[in-house]
Enzyme design. Structure first.
Site, mmCIF file in Angstrom:
data_model
loop_
_atom_site.group_PDB
_atom_site.id
_atom_site.type_symbol
_atom_site.label_atom_id
_atom_site.label_comp_id
_atom_site.label_asym_id
_atom_site.label_seq_id
_atom_site.Cartn_x
_atom_site.Cartn_y
_atom_site.Cartn_z
ATOM 1 N N HIS C 277 0.841 -1.192 0.000
ATOM 2 C CA HIS C 277 0.000 0.000 0.000
ATOM 3 C C HIS C 277 0.879 1.246 0.000
ATOM 4 O O HIS C 277 1.803 1.341 0.796
ATOM 5 C CB HIS C 277 -0.896 -0.039 1.243
ATOM 6 N N ARG C 341 -2.608 1.395 -6.560
ATOM 7 C CA ARG C 341 -1.701 1.186 -5.440
ATOM 8 C C ARG C 341 -0.332 0.668 -5.857
ATOM 9 O O ARG C 341 0.697 1.172 -5.411
ATOM 10 C CB ARG C 341 -2.327 0.178 -4.466
#
Lengths: 232, 250, 646
Positions: C277, C341
Site C-alpha cells: 500500500h 496502489r
C-alpha cells in the site's frame, strides 16, 4: 400498575435501579428543602410570622384530619426517603469497593472535572450527622440552649447567638456541603433518570448549579443573619 | 531518552504480584509506548529474564486489545489515545513511569499486565446484537435512517471494547461500555424490536459480573480512547427504567 | 520456462466445482446442485472454525444459525479483535444506488481487470452478485453506515473506480462490519450453537483417511494442548503479510493455521501476490514494530513529491517549487496522484532508490496538502481528513497542516493463500478456507474496498452452500485415537523443541531479519538475482533459528515468546515458498513486479501466454523442492488487456 409493583424489587437490585431510587428520594428531599427554606426565611418577617408558621405546620389539615397528621405523614415520607437514599448509596459504595479488590499502586489521577463529585460519599456522611444534630437541636430541643419551653423564634435566636459562633460555623459548613451535594447530585439524578440528552446537558448542569446555590444561600442566610444581629 | 519503569509483575492469577523497577537507556522519542516495552523485553530476554507479558495486537488504536494503566491513567496521559498510539515523546527524559494492569474484580489478572476481559463479551452475548439471521435481510433502502440518528449511533458504536472505562471508574463500573452498545443499537430502527429486552438482559449481566454501579463521576469518558460521550449512560438508564418500571419489556 | 532447480512440476489441477454455462447462472446452478443437509441432522454435525474476523465471524454466525454445532477459536482475547477491525475505507457493492451505470457485471469486470487477470471469472462474478446481499445483511444487523440527509445510504468512489459503489462508516468500516458479525456470532454463542474458545491457537490439523477431521489447539493462558474433532474444518485465519515483519497487519496476524494445513497437503496458491500500500507512515527507527496505513483517500487532495536533487536535506518549506519533482503527475499525467496502489508504491520506491527520498533513512516521499489548503481552505481540508491528520501527528509528532506528510509503501494485504475450489474447499476434503486466508478472488492485485466484500461474501453466503454439500455427501465415522495422538504429539514435540534450544537470540530478532530479507528481495520489485539470493539467505537464517533461538519461560503458562516462535518458524518456510513462487513467475502481474518484465517506460508487463494460471504449490518437505500444480485461467467474459494509467 401491577407490572410496576412486581418489577420494583428487581429494578432495585440493579445498579441502575439503585441510582434511580437515589434520584427519586433525592428529589423528594430537594422538594422538602425548598419548603423548609421558604419557611426559614419567614424569620425575616419577624417573630409573629415565624411562630405562626411553625404552629401551622402542626395544625395543617385540621379539622379534616387530627392534629399533626400532615406533619407526621411528611415526616414518615422524609424518613423513608432518607433511609432509602442512604441505603442505596451505601450499597453502591460497598459494591464499588468490591468491584476493585486490588487498588492501583500509583496515585489514581482524576481527570473528570467536578470537585463536588468527589465529596458525595464523605459529604453525605457529614450531612447525615448534621441532620441528627439539627433534629436534636430544633426538633427535639435536646441540644438547644432554651429547650422546649421557648418559642421557635427564640430558640433560633438563642441557637445562633454571637457567642455561639461555632454553632453557626457548623451549620454554615454543613449547608455548604448540602449545596455541593446538590450540585453533583441533582445533575446526576437527571442522568440517573435518563433525562439527559446530547443537547440539554448544559441546561441540566445549569439547573443543578442554580438549585445548589439557591438552597445553600437560603439556608445560610438565617444563621448568619442571627449571628451578626441582623435579625432579633 | 532514559527512563525508569515500575511495572506490575505477577506470574499467574494466584500469585500476589508486585511492582518491579527497570531502567532503560536510549529509548527513541519516536517509539510508541509498546515499542518501548518491546525494547525492554529484548533486554530481559538477553539477560535470561522473563519478558513482561502485555496484551496488544493491531497497534493502530482500533482492536482494543492493548490496555495498561500508565502513571495512574488508563492508556496514559494523552487524551483519546490508546496505549499503542501513545508515543514516548509525550514523556520527559529521566521520567519514572508506573505501568499497571486494568484493575477490576471482573478483570482478573492472568499474568503481569494481561487481564481477562471476557465479561465484556458476556454482556454482548446477553443481548448486544440485533437478530438478523443471514439471508433474511430486506433490501437495504427499505428502511431509511435519519442521518442524525445514524451519526449518533456510529459515535456510540465506535467503542473498541478495551475496558479503559472500567479501569478508570472509581466504582469499577462498565456503564459506558454498556451505554455505548445500548445507544448504538437502540438508535437504529432495526434495533427497536429487541430494545427493551436487550437493556435489561445486558444490565443484569453487567451487575452479575461484579462491575460497580455508575455514579456519574465522568472519569470513563475522559479515559475512553474514542471519547464516547457520557450521555450514552443517561440513555442506558432511560431505556432500563422504561423497560422495567415503565413496563415496556413484555 | 521451468527452472527445475528450485521446484518440480506436478499434475495440473482444475476447479471441478464451478458449473459451466452463462456466468450469471453459475452460482444459482451450484446452489441448486449442492446437496442439502437434513435440518434434523445439522445439530449432530460439528464444524470447527479458526478465526473470528469478517470471514470467520460471519461463517460462525451463519452456520450456527443454520443449526450446525460450531466450535470456534481465535488467538485474541475476544472475537471482536480480529484484524478485519482495522479496515478503514469501505466495502464495495453493485447496488447502483447512484444510478451511475454500475452493475454486477461492471463490478465483476473491474475486479477481474484490477486483479490483473489472475483470478477466476466464476468466483469474481459470484462475489459481485453477492455484494448487494451483504449490504442488506449488514444494514439489518444495525451497522451504522454513512447516510445522506434523506436517510438513505451514502456512497463514495474509492480506489480510482469511475462509479460510486463504496459503502462506508467514516474511516472505520471494517470495525463496524466486524462488530456486526461479532454480535451475530455472540448471539449464536448465547443460543448454544457456537462454542467459542478465545485465546486459543490452532497448531495442527487432525487428518484421517485423507480428510480434515479436527484441530489441535493450545490454550494460550494455561498452555494446555488439546484436540477437537469435527466433520469439517474451516480456516478463516487471515493473511500472511507479517512474513515481512513490518506490515500494516496486527502483531499477532500469522500464517500458522494455513501453513500447518499446507504441510498436510493443502496447496498454497500464488504466495508471491502481495499488496504493498503506497500511503503508510514511514519507518522511524529500529524500534519500529508495525506500520500504520493512512487512508488512500488522502491522495485525492494531496500531491506527492520529492526534491529534484538527490541528498537534498532542506526542510520541505525551504525547497522552492522548481526544485520539486511531482513525479506521479510528471510520469502519469492523466491519472497523476491517483494511479493504482501498485504503481504508486513502485514509483515511490524508484525515487527513493535514486537517493531522493526524504526523512530518516531516505525512505519516504512527501504528501503535500499546501495546495489543497490554499484552494479549499483549512476548514474543508480539516472536515475531510481531520482524523487522519490527527492520527499522523500522534504518531510522528509533525503537524501535516504546516509541513507535508511523509509516506512510504508498506505491506498491506496478501492475495495469495490456500488453494480452494468454487465451494471454497481446499484440495484436502473437509478443509474449507475463507477470507484473506484463501487465494481466490483478487488475482494479482486487490482493489480498494474489496477485501471486506470478499470476507463477508465467503462467510455469510458462499461457505454454507459448499460446506453443506460436503456434509450431506459424507457421513463420517468418529475420528480414531491414532490420528489425534499423532497430531498432538507433533505439537507437543515442537513446543518442547522451542523450549530446549536455549540459544542466544530472541524470536523477534529472527523475525526482523527475515522480514528485512523479504522486503529487500521479495518486496516491491523482484529480480531473478535478488530472489536467488533470498533463496540462499532464508534457509541459512532458518538453520540459525533452529539452533540459536531462545524462548524464555515454560510451556504450561501464558508465554508470548513461545507463541511467536511457532509463528515465525512457519513464516520461515512460507518465505521460501514465496520466493520460489516469485522466482518462477517471471512475468509482472499486479502486486508482483519482476524487473525483467517491464516495457520501455518501466511499466509492468504481463505474460499471458506463459503465466495465465494459478500456481498452486504442494509441500514436499522442509528441504525438498515444492511441487507446482497449475490451474489454467480462462477468460471468456473479460478479455485480458495491458493496464495503462498514462
Amino acid at each position: 400498575m401491577q407490572a410496576v409493583a412486581i418489577a420494583i424489587p428487581a429494578i432495585y437490585r440493579s445498579t441502575v435501579g439503585k441510582k434511580a431510587v437515589m434520584a427519586v428520594t433525592g428529589g423528594i428531599l430537594v422538594l422538602f428543602l425548598v419548603a423548609h427554606m421558604v419557611g426559614n426565611l419567614k424569620i425575616f418577617l419577624g417573630a409573629g410570622d415565624f411562630n405562626h408558621y411553625a404552629e401551622w405546620l402542626r395544625t395543617a389539615g385540621e379539622p379534616a384530619v387530627p392534629h399533626r397528621t400532615v406533619l407526621t405523614l411528611t415526616e414518615v415520607v422524609l424518613t423513608l426517603a432518607v433511609l432509602l437514599h442512604i441505603w442505596s448509596a451505601t450499597s453502591l459504595a460497598l459494591r464499588a469497593r468490591a468491584a476493585r479488590p486490588v487498588k492501583y499502586e500509583s496515585r489514581k489521577k482524576s481527570h473528570a472535572r467536578g470537585y463536588a463529585t468527589h465529596t458525595m460519599r464523605y459529604g453525605g456522611v457529614i450531612i447525615a450527622l448534621f441532620i441528627i444534630w439539627h433534629l436534636l437541636d430544633l426538633t427535639f430541643y435536646a441540644v438547644n440552649p432554651l429547650g422546649s419551653s421557648a418559642t421557635p423564634y427564640d430558640r433560633v435566636i438563642a441557637d445562633f447567638a454571637p457567642d455561639r459562633w461555632y454553632i453557626t460555623v457548623w451549620y454554615v459548613v454543613a449547608v455548604l456541603l448540602v449545596g455541593l451535594h446538590l450540585w453533583h447530585g441533582a445533575w446526576s439524578a437527571f442522568n440517573s433518570l435518563g433525562w439527559r440528552t446530547k443537547r440539554n446537558d448544559g441546561f441540566l448542569r445549569g439547573l443543578a448549579a442554580v438549585l445548589a446555590v439557591v438552597i445553600a444561600g437560603g439556608f445560610v442566610a438565617v444563621p448568619i443573619a442571627v449571628t451578626f444581629g441582623w435579625v432579633g | 531518552m532514559k527512563l525508569t519503569l515500575r511495572i506490575w509483575r505477577q506470574t499467574n492469577a494466584s500469585d500476589k504480584g508486585r511492582m518491579v523497577e527497570y531502567k532503560l537507556d536510549d529509548i527513541s522519542p519516536d517509539a510508541s509506548f509498546l515499542e518501548m516495552l518491546d525494547v525492554l523485553n529484548e533486554q530481559l530476554i538477553a539477560a535470561d529474564e522473563e519478558p513482561v507479558a502485555f496484551d496488544h495486537d493491531c497497534r493502530e488504536g482500533i482492536c482494543g486489545m492493548c490496555s495498561l494503566v500508565i502513571n495512574g491513567t488508563p492508556h496514559g496521559p494523552e487524551r483519546n489515545t490508546t496505549t499503542c498510539q501513545l508515543h514516548m515523546r509525550k514523556f520527559k527524559d529521566g521520567e519514572v513511569i508506573d505501568v499497571e494492569p486494568w484493575r477490576a474484580r471482573a478483570f482478573p489478572v492472568i499474568k503481569d499486565l494481561v487481564v481477562d476481559r471476557s465479561p465484556l463479551d458476556d454482556m454482548i452475548q446477553s443481548g448486544g446484537y440485533i437478530s438478523a439471521p443471514t439471508g433474511t435481510a430486506p433490501e437495504a433502502h427499505s428502511v431509511p435512517v435519519p442521518k442524525p440518528d445514524a451519526d449518533r449511533a456510529f459515535e456510540a458504536a465506535e467503542c473498541i471494547g478495551c475496558g479503559a472505562c472500567v479501569a478508570a471508574c472509581p466504582n469499577g463500573s462498565a456503564a459506558l461500555f454498556l451505554g455505548a452498545k445500548v445507544t448504538a443499537l437502540g438508535l437504529m430502527p432495526q434495533g427497536q424490536p429487541e430494545r427493551w429486552d436487550r437493556v435489561v438482559s445486558m444490565l443484569d449481566t453487567h451487575d452479575d459480573a461484579g462491575f460497580g454501579g455508575c455514579t456519574l463521576t465522568g472519569e470513563c469518558t475522559v479515559a475512553c480512547p474514542k471519547g464516547i460521550p457520557l450521555d450514552v449512560i443517561s440513555r442506558l438508564n432511560s431505556d432500563y427504567l422504561k423497560a422495567t418500571a415503565g413496563g415496556k419489556k413484555k | 520456462m521451468t527452472d527445475d532447480t528450485f521446484y518440480t512440476d506436478g499434475a495440473p489441477i482444475a476447479d471441478a466445482k464451478a458449473p459451466h454455462g452463462p456466468i450469471e447462472d453459475r452460482w444459482t446452478t451450484r446452489k441448486f446442485e449442492a446437496k442439502l443437509v437434513n435440518p434434523a441432522n445439522k445439530r449432530k454435525k460439528k464444524i470447527i472454525i479458526i478465526g473470528t474476523g469478517l470471514a470467520g465471524g460471519s461463517a460462525g454466525a451463519t452456520l450456527g444459525e443454520a443449526g450446525y454445532h460450531v466450535v470456534q477459536f481465535c488467538f485474541q482475547d475476544s472475537p471482536r479483535r480480529a484484524h478485519s477491525i482495522a479496515a478503514q475505507g469501505g466495502i464495495n457493492a453493485a447496488k447502483n444506488y447512484r444510478n451511475d451505470g454500475d452493475s454486477v457485471h461492471r463490478l465483476f469486470y473491474d475486479t477481474v481487470k484490477g486483479g490483473d487477470f489472475r483470478a477466476r471469472e466464476s468466483n469474481v462474478h459470484r462475489l459481485a452478485e453477492i455484494s448487494t446481499q451483504i449490504i442488506d445483511q449488514c444494514v439489518a444487523q444495525g451497522v451504522p453506515f454513512a447516510r445522506e440527509y434523506g436517510g438513505l445510504l451514502d456512497n463514495r468512489s474509492f480506489g480510482g473506480t469511475q462509479v460510486s459503489r463504496t459503502f462506508y462508516a467514516r474511516g472505520q468500516t471494517g470495525q463496524q462490519l466486524l462488530l456486526g458479525a461479532y454480535q451475530a456470532l455472540m448471539r449464536q454463542v448465547d443460543a448454544g450453537n457456537v462454542e467459542l474458545h478465545p485465546r486459543h491457537e490452532m497448531l495442527d490439523l487432525i487428518m484421517e483417511d485423507g480428510r480434515a477431521r479436527g484441530v489441535v489447539v493450545r490454550n494460550l493462558v494455561t498452555g494446555e494442548v488439546s484436540h477437537h474433532t469435527a466433520d469439517a474444518v474451516v480456516l478463516a485465519s487471515g493473511g500472511y503479510g507479517n512474513v515481512y515483519f513490518l506490515s500494516t497487519n496486527a502483531m499477532g496476524s500469522n500464517v500458522t493455521a494455513s501453513w500447518r494445513a499446507h504441510k498436510h497437503g493443502a496447496y498454497f496458491a500464488n504466495p508471491c501476490f502481495t499488496q504493498i500500500h503506497p500511503t503508510c507512515i514511514p519507518v522511524s527507527g529500529d524500534h519500529q514494530s508495525k506500520l500504520t496505513l493512512m487512508s488512500e483517500s488522502l491522495r485525492n487532495d494531496g500531491r506527492v513529491w520529492v526534491p529534484k536533487q538527490a541528498g537534498d536535506t532542506r526542510r520541505p518549506a525551504d525547497i522552492p517549487e522548481d526544485e520539486r519533482d511531482y513525479y506521479l503527475e510528471r510520469i502519469y499525467p492523466s491519472f497523476g496522484n491517483l494511479v493504482p496502489r501498485d504503481i504508486a508504491s513502485r514509483a515511490a520506491k524508484n525515487v527513493c532508490d535514486e537517493g531522493r527520498g526524504v526523512g530518516p533513512g531516505g525512505l519516504g516521499v512527501f504528501l503535500d496538502f499546501a495546495d489543497a489548503i490554499d484552494r479549499l481552505g483549512r476548514k474543508t481540508v480539516e472536515a475531510k481528513y481531520g482524523n487522519l491528520f490527527e492520527m499522523y501527528e500522534r504518531i510522528t509528532g509533525e503537524n501535516p497542516y504546516d509541513t507535508p506528510m511523509r509516506i512510504y509503501p508498506a505491506v498491506h494485504y496478501t492475495m495469495g493463500g490456500l488453494w480452494v475450489d468454487y465451494d471454497l474447499q481446499s484440495n484436502i476434503p473437509g478443509l474449507f478456507v475463507v477470507g484473506e486466508a484463501n487465494f481466490s478472488d483478487h488475482g494479482a492485485n486487490r482493489l480498494g474496498a474489496s477485501a471486506l466484500m470478499q470476507g463477508l461474501a465467503d462467510g455469510y453466503f458462499v461457505l454454507p452452500t459448499g460446506l453443506g454439500d460436503y456434509i450431506a455427501r459424507n457421513n463420517l465415522p468418529p475420528v480414531g485415537d491414532a490420528a489425534i495422538a499423532e497430531a498432538e504429539t507433533r505439537v507437543n514435540e515442537q513446543i518442547r523443541t522451542f523450549l530446549s534450544i536455549d540459544g542466544d537470540r530472541s524470536v523477534d530478532s529472527f523475525h526482523r531479519e527475515l522480514g528485512h530479507i523479504m522486503w529487500e528481495y521479495c518486496g516491491m520489485e523482484r529480480t531473478d538475482a535478488g530472489l536467488r539470493k533470498a533463496l540462499e539467505l532464508i534457509p541459512a537464517l532458518r538453520e540459525e533459528f533452529w539452533t540459536r533461538l531462545k524462548v524464555t519461560g515454560k510451556g504450561d503458562e501464558l508465554n508470548q515468546q513461545l507463541e511467536k516462535a511457532g509463528r515465525v518458524a512457519d513464516f520461515f518456510e512460507l518465505a521460501e515458498l514465496m520466493v520460489v513462487d516469485a522466482l518462477h513467475r517471471s512475468e509482472s502481474a499486479g502486486g508482483h513486479f519482476r524487473a525483467e518484465s517491464q516495457d520501455e517506460d518501466g511499466e509492468a508487463k504481463r505474460d499471458d501466454d506463459n503465466f495465465a494460471y494459478v500456481a498452486a504449490w504442494e509441500w514436499a518437505g522442509r528441504d525438498a523442492k515444492p511441487v507446482l500444480h497449475k490451474e489454467d485461467l480462462e477468460f471468456e467474459y473479460v478479455k485480458p488487456t495491458q493496464r495503462s494509467y498514462k
